[in-house]
Write a protein that holds these residues in place. Structure first.
Motif, PDB file in Angstrom:
ATOM      1  N   GLU A 178      32.283  33.201  34.902  1.00  0.00           N
ATOM      2  CA  GLU A 178      31.521  33.333  33.664  1.00  0.00           C
ATOM      3  C   GLU A 178      32.007  34.492  32.801  1.00  0.00           C
ATOM      4  OE1 GLU A 178      27.385  33.464  34.503  1.00  0.00           O
ATOM      5  OE2 GLU A 178      27.368  31.555  35.577  1.00  0.00           O
ATOM      6  N   GLY A 179      33.105  35.135  33.202  1.00  0.00           N
ATOM      7  CA  GLY A 179      33.694  36.186  32.394  1.00  0.00           C
ATOM      8  C   GLY A 179      32.926  37.480  32.363  1.00  0.00           C
ATOM      9  N   ARG A 180      32.133  37.769  33.406  1.00  0.00           N
ATOM     10  CA  ARG A 180      31.340  38.995  33.408  1.00  0.00           C
ATOM     11  C   ARG A 180      32.105  40.196  33.921  1.00  0.00           C
ATOM     12  NH1 ARG A 180      26.400  36.358  36.641  1.00  0.00           N
ATOM     13  NH2 ARG A 180      28.238  35.710  37.845  1.00  0.00           N
ATOM     14  N   CYS A 181      33.076  39.989  34.811  1.00  0.00           N
ATOM     15  CA  CYS A 181      33.811  41.119  35.386  1.00  0.00           C
ATOM     16  C   CYS A 181      35.073  40.611  36.066  1.00  0.00           C
ATOM     17  CB  CYS A 181      32.939  41.881  36.389  1.00  0.00           C
ATOM     18  SG  CYS A 181      32.533  40.920  37.879  1.00  0.00           S
ATOM     19  N   ALA A 182      35.900  41.569  36.471  1.00  0.00           N
ATOM     20  CA  ALA A 182      37.086  41.287  37.276  1.00  0.00           C
ATOM     21  C   ALA A 182      37.122  42.295  38.410  1.00  0.00           C
ATOM     22  CB  ALA A 182      38.352  41.378  36.437  1.00  0.00           C
ATOM     23  N   ALA A 183      37.755  41.919  39.519  1.00  0.00           N
ATOM     24  CA  ALA A 183      37.828  42.801  40.685  1.00  0.00           C
ATOM     25  C   ALA A 183      39.266  42.874  41.178  1.00  0.00           C
ATOM     26  CB  ALA A 183      36.914  42.302  41.797  1.00  0.00           C
ATOM     27  N   LEU A 184      39.699  44.082  41.508  1.00  0.00           N
ATOM     28  CA  LEU A 184      41.028  44.334  42.047  1.00  0.00           C
ATOM     29  C   LEU A 184      40.871  44.861  43.470  1.00  0.00           C
ATOM     30  CD1 LEU A 184      44.139  44.736  41.760  1.00  0.00           C
ATOM     31  CD2 LEU A 184      43.627  47.028  40.896  1.00  0.00           C
ATOM     32  N   ARG A 185      41.466  44.143  44.426  1.00  0.00           N
ATOM     33  CA  ARG A 185      41.392  44.599  45.824  1.00  0.00           C
ATOM     34  C   ARG A 185      42.463  45.656  46.045  1.00  0.00           C
ATOM     35  NH1 ARG A 185      43.555  42.714  50.911  1.00  0.00           N
ATOM     36  NH2 ARG A 185      44.654  41.030  49.837  1.00  0.00           N
ATOM     37  N   LEU A 186      42.060  46.793  46.577  1.00  0.00           N
ATOM     38  CA  LEU A 186      43.012  47.882  46.778  1.00  0.00           C
ATOM     39  C   LEU A 186      42.613  48.719  47.989  1.00  0.00           C
ATOM     40  CD1 LEU A 186      41.375  50.584  45.508  1.00  0.00           C
ATOM     41  CD2 LEU A 186      41.949  49.419  43.403  1.00  0.00           C
ATOM     42  N   TYR A 187      43.610  49.341  48.598  1.00  0.00           N
ATOM     43  CA  TYR A 187      43.416  50.313  49.675  1.00  0.00           C
ATOM     44  C   TYR A 187      42.379  49.885  50.705  1.00  0.00           C
ATOM     45  CZ  TYR A 187      45.822  53.380  46.393  1.00  0.00           C
ATOM     46  OH  TYR A 187      46.713  53.914  45.516  1.00  0.00           O
ATOM     47  N   ASP A 188      42.804  49.237  51.719  1.00  0.00           N
ATOM     48  CA  ASP A 188      41.930  48.932  52.848  1.00  0.00           C
ATOM     49  C   ASP A 188      40.752  48.064  52.401  1.00  0.00           C
ATOM     50  OD1 ASP A 188      41.356  48.879  55.444  1.00  0.00           O
ATOM     51  OD2 ASP A 188      40.621  50.931  55.622  1.00  0.00           O
ATOM     52  N   ASP A 189      39.553  48.587  52.356  1.00  0.00           N
ATOM     53  CA  ASP A 189      38.351  47.800  52.054  1.00  0.00           C
ATOM     54  C   ASP A 189      37.658  48.295  50.790  1.00  0.00           C
ATOM     55  OD1 ASP A 189      38.691  46.296  54.383  1.00  0.00           O
ATOM     56  OD2 ASP A 189      37.718  47.841  55.571  1.00  0.00           O
ATOM     57  N   GLN A 190      38.385  48.358  49.688  1.00  0.00           N
ATOM     58  CA  GLN A 190      37.811  48.843  48.453  1.00  0.00           C
ATOM     59  C   GLN A 190      38.079  47.854  47.318  1.00  0.00           C
ATOM     60  OE1 GLN A 190      37.936  53.290  47.978  1.00  0.00           O
ATOM     61  NE2 GLN A 190      39.619  53.071  49.420  1.00  0.00           N
ATOM     62  N   LEU A 191      37.132  47.781  46.401  1.00  0.00           N
ATOM     63  CA  LEU A 191      37.237  46.903  45.241  1.00  0.00           C
ATOM     64  C   LEU A 191      37.054  47.723  43.970  1.00  0.00           C
ATOM     65  CD1 LEU A 191      35.128  43.744  46.239  1.00  0.00           C
ATOM     66  CD2 LEU A 191      37.623  43.922  46.140  1.00  0.00           C
ATOM     67  N   ALA A 192      37.984  47.581  43.049  1.00  0.00           N
ATOM     68  CA  ALA A 192      37.821  48.170  41.724  1.00  0.00           C
ATOM     69  C   ALA A 192      37.247  47.087  40.815  1.00  0.00           C
ATOM     70  CB  ALA A 192      39.159  48.660  41.183  1.00  0.00           C
ATOM     71  N   VAL A 193      36.086  47.345  40.234  1.00  0.00           N
ATOM     72  CA  VAL A 193      35.379  46.361  39.419  1.00  0.00           C
ATOM     73  C   VAL A 193      35.465  46.776  37.950  1.00  0.00           C
ATOM     74  CG1 VAL A 193      33.184  45.194  38.989  1.00  0.00           C
ATOM     75  CG2 VAL A 193      33.822  45.849  41.329  1.00  0.00           C
ATOM     76  N   LEU A 194      35.896  45.845  37.104  1.00  0.00           N
ATOM     77  CA  LEU A 194      35.988  46.082  35.661  1.00  0.00           C
ATOM     78  C   LEU A 194      35.007  45.144  34.957  1.00  0.00           C
ATOM     79  CD1 LEU A 194      37.417  47.431  33.242  1.00  0.00           C
ATOM     80  CD2 LEU A 194      39.064  45.547  33.285  1.00  0.00           C
ATOM     81  N   PRO A 195      33.860  45.663  34.491  1.00  0.00           N
ATOM     82  CA  PRO A 195      32.886  44.816  33.774  1.00  0.00           C
ATOM     83  C   PRO A 195      33.375  44.498  32.362  1.00  0.00           C
ATOM     84  CG  PRO A 195      31.873  46.816  34.682  1.00  0.00           C
ATOM     85  CD  PRO A 195      33.347  47.022  34.694  1.00  0.00           C
ATOM     86  N   PHE A 196      32.985  43.322  31.863  1.00  0.00           N
ATOM     87  CA  PHE A 196      33.340  42.903  30.516  1.00  0.00           C
ATOM     88  C   PHE A 196      32.084  42.772  29.667  1.00  0.00           C
ATOM     89  CE2 PHE A 196      36.881  40.804  32.931  1.00  0.00           C
ATOM     90  CZ  PHE A 196      37.863  41.691  32.526  1.00  0.00           C
ATOM     91  N   ALA A 197      32.265  42.943  28.372  1.00  0.00           N
ATOM     92  CA  ALA A 197      31.170  42.676  27.446  1.00  0.00           C
ATOM     93  C   ALA A 197      30.934  41.169  27.380  1.00  0.00           C
ATOM     94  CB  ALA A 197      31.507  43.222  26.065  1.00  0.00           C
ATOM     95  N   ALA A 198      29.745  40.789  26.971  1.00  0.00           N
ATOM     96  CA  ALA A 198      29.416  39.365  26.879  1.00  0.00           C
ATOM     97  C   ALA A 198      30.319  38.705  25.844  1.00  0.00           C
ATOM     98  CB  ALA A 198      27.949  39.172  26.504  1.00  0.00           C
TER      99      ALA A 198
END
Length: 225
Positions: A178-198
């Protein structure tokens, strides 16, 4: 004076293998574009239909090799009509790839995803990930007919690295349908989350919000990559 970077690495031939691909409306609303990642090269094509006037102009079922420098490629395996295999129609619309642009980036593209974003509804952005732990949101600038970087996000911090190092398997991108966010898997068990505007939000100053990192172990989520 010779560039000292050549002492360590000098590119003799450009990358030729396509490692990642996605379809999107990148250049204009409603456009049918194909984005390809070849090492550090980003290529964007537009898919169009070309009318073939006669059967002699329709390529055979075998793949037709073209000059590597050509900017247009026929796709004989895809046709708009429903002609039975082995038969040819006189008025066949043949899909064709037209090269919009090719850009050399500073780093190998590890993954790419399409994100529908921005004030111009129907225009998509490209989200790219790079080693060691970076992602970038890029858009197409119709005035310059080139790409423009809207944001760059770095996660190469010692506090995040802990005792592990990112490799080619831990730069995977995922986008919310639905285009609300994106996630990047990095370093072991961590997620970088980038929220998007509507989508279509005209009040947003930028098409994204501040990113944040979630440690799955600290959150009590029993997932280990």
């Amino acid at each position: 004076m010779r560039d000292p970077v050549y002492t360590y690495c000098r590119e003799i031939l450009p990358p030729s293998v396509v490692e990642h691909a996605t379809s999107l409306s990148f250049t204009r609303p409603g456009a049918c574009n194909l984005a390809l990642a070849r090492g550090n090269l980003l290529e964007v094509y537009e898919v169009g239909l070309v009318m073939k006037k006669s059967d002699d102009e329709v390529p055979s079922a075998e793949y037709e090799y073209r000059d590597a420098g050509a900017e247009e490629f026929d796709l004989p395996m895809i046709r708009e009509d429903q002609t039975a295999p082995g038969q040819r129609s006189k008025n066949t619309k043949q899909p064709q790839l037209h090269l919009i642009g090719r850009w050399s980036l500073h780093g190998k593209i590890m993954d790419l995803r399409a994100v529908q974003r921005g004030k111009a509804q129907g225009v998509d952005r490209l989200l790219l990930s790079f080693a060691e732990a970076k992602m970038s949101l890029v858009a197409f600038d119709a005035d310059t007919q080139s790409i423009a970087t809207e944001s760059i996000h770095y996660y190469e911090h010692d506090a995040l690295k802990q005792r592990t190092f990112n490799d080619g398997q831990t730069c995977d991108l995922r986008t919310d349908p639905e285009g609300r966010c994106a996630a990047l898997r990095l370093y072991d068990d961590q997620l970088a989350v980038l929220p998007f505007a509507a989508p279509g939000d005209l009040t947003a100053a930028k098409p994204y919000a501040d990113s944040f990192v979630v440690n799955l172990r600290d959150a009590g989520i029993g997932v280990r990559n």
